[in-house]
Design a protein around this motif. Structure first.
Motif, short mmCIF file in Angstrom:
data_model
loop_
_atom_site.label_atom_id
_atom_site.label_comp_id
_atom_site.label_asym_id
_atom_site.label_seq_id
_atom_site.Cartn_x
_atom_site.Cartn_y
_atom_site.Cartn_z
N ALA A 112 31.10 47.63 40.18
CA ALA A 112 30.95 49.19 40.06
C ALA A 112 31.03 49.52 38.51
O ALA A 112 32.10 49.40 38.07
CB ALA A 112 31.62 50.05 41.02
N GLY A 113 29.90 49.52 37.93
CA GLY A 113 29.93 49.80 36.43
C GLY A 113 30.51 48.67 35.56
O GLY A 113 30.79 48.90 34.39
N VAL A 114 30.18 47.52 36.18
CA VAL A 114 30.76 46.30 35.17
C VAL A 114 29.52 46.00 34.22
O VAL A 114 28.52 45.70 34.63
CB VAL A 114 31.02 44.95 36.13
N ARG A 115 29.87 46.13 32.81
CA ARG A 115 28.66 45.84 31.88
C ARG A 115 29.20 44.95 30.91
O ARG A 115 30.59 44.73 30.86
CB ARG A 115 28.33 47.43 31.46
N LEU A 116 28.29 44.77 30.00
CA LEU A 116 28.87 43.88 28.70
C LEU A 116 29.83 44.54 27.97
O LEU A 116 30.75 43.87 27.51
CB LEU A 116 27.51 43.65 27.74
N SER A 154 34.64 53.63 39.00
CA SER A 154 33.90 52.36 38.32
C SER A 154 35.24 51.16 38.52
O SER A 154 36.60 51.70 38.55
CB SER A 154 33.83 52.68 36.99
N ALA A 155 34.88 50.11 38.44
CA ALA A 155 36.01 49.00 38.24
C ALA A 155 36.83 49.08 37.09
O ALA A 155 37.99 48.86 37.35
CB ALA A 155 35.31 47.60 38.69
N GLU A 156 36.23 49.49 36.09
CA GLU A 156 37.09 49.66 34.93
C GLU A 156 38.01 50.59 35.12
O GLU A 156 39.35 50.43 34.89
CB GLU A 156 36.09 50.34 33.60
N LYS A 157 37.96 51.97 35.60
CA LYS A 157 38.98 52.76 36.15
C LYS A 157 39.94 52.47 37.17
O LYS A 157 41.22 52.68 37.36
CB LYS A 157 38.27 54.20 36.56
N GLY A 158 39.33 51.44 37.94
CA GLY A 158 40.23 50.66 38.99
C GLY A 158 41.21 49.57 38.72
O GLY A 158 41.17 48.90 39.72
#
Length: 247
Positions: free
Chosen positions: A177-181, A153-157
């Motif tokens: 990838a996995g970008v959410r509110l 996910s972009a959060e992990k990366g």
């Protein structure tokens, strides 16, 4: 304010994303394959009915991003079709056998799409050396790179995404990838310029009759009586959060 791109699978999704406040649309088919080239009918309808910038994906199949010459020939034909329809950009990515950017094919793509903004998609996350790939894509003149920072996910990366952003004035580094509110603050704090989200949900099919025990999918556990669509409330909420971040 960070730009919000929404990944849409068809005309209905694209119209919903536009009405909900998206800034740009990536247009695909086949969500379970990670996005394939939309049909000619869908492309024509979206070009006619959606006023936002729409960048269709050019990807002939699922799986890896190392394409045969025959596959690449069909991709060039698709690019010509998109160009002639007047789309302002497209999304594509190609790697060679060693996991590097396929420079030769990408050079042909750039020549085939004059004036179009080229996004190199998450093939980037499958490449062997992201920093070398960034240099190569910069030389090629792509407009942006869509990446999860080579993580699930972009959060992990976010660490690599931040490094890429610091190293690159062009192309734009777009997190996806996995970008959410619920994790937008991570990307806002990192100063990411563009965000890519499906903002999606599955909804039940309107069919009342269900033929149990017969599947049209290679995945026999797949639910063929649900449909993927954009959640307009999610798009509106994400856009509002991005607006508040700069107010």
């Amino acid at each position: 304010m960070a730009l919000l791109e929404i990944c849409c699978y068809g005309l209905t999704c694209a119209k919903a994303a536009q009405q909900a406040g998206a800034d740009r649309i990536e247009l695909c088919s086949a969500p379970k394959e990670g996005g394939l080239t939309p049909s000619a009918g869908v492309l024509k309808a979206v070009r006619k009915e959606v006023t936002l910038p729409v960048h269709p994906i050019v990807r002939p199949r699922g799986g890896d991003f190392c394409y045969s010459q025959a596959e690449f020939s069909t991709m060039l034909d698709d690019i010509a079709f998109l160009r002639d329809l007047g789309f302002p950009g497209l999304v594509i990515g190609m790697l060679n056998e060693e996991g590097g950017v396929d420079r030769d094919k990408m050079q042909q793509v750039m020549r085939a799409a004059p004036g179009m903004a080229i996004t190199f998609h998450r093939a980037f996350d499958m490449c062997a050396n992201p920093l070398i790939a960034l240099e190569e894509l910069t030389d090629l003149g792509v407009a942006r790179i869509l990446t999860s920072g080579q993580q699930a996910s972009a959060e992990k990366g976010i660490s690599l995404i931040t490094e890429l952003k610091q190293r690159s004035r062009a192309p734009i580094i777009m997190a996806g990838a996995g970008v959410r509110l619920n994790n937008l603050e991570t990307f806002i704090a990192a100063g990411v310029d563009e965000l890519h989200s499906s903002a999606g949900r599955y909804t039940p099919s309107p069919m009342r009759y269900r033929h149990a025990g017969v599947s049209m999918s290679a995945d026999t556990d797949a639910d063929e009586y649900s449909r993927y669509e954009v959640d307009p409330q999610a798009v509106t909420a994400m856009k509002a959060a991005l607006t508040r971040a700069v107010s």
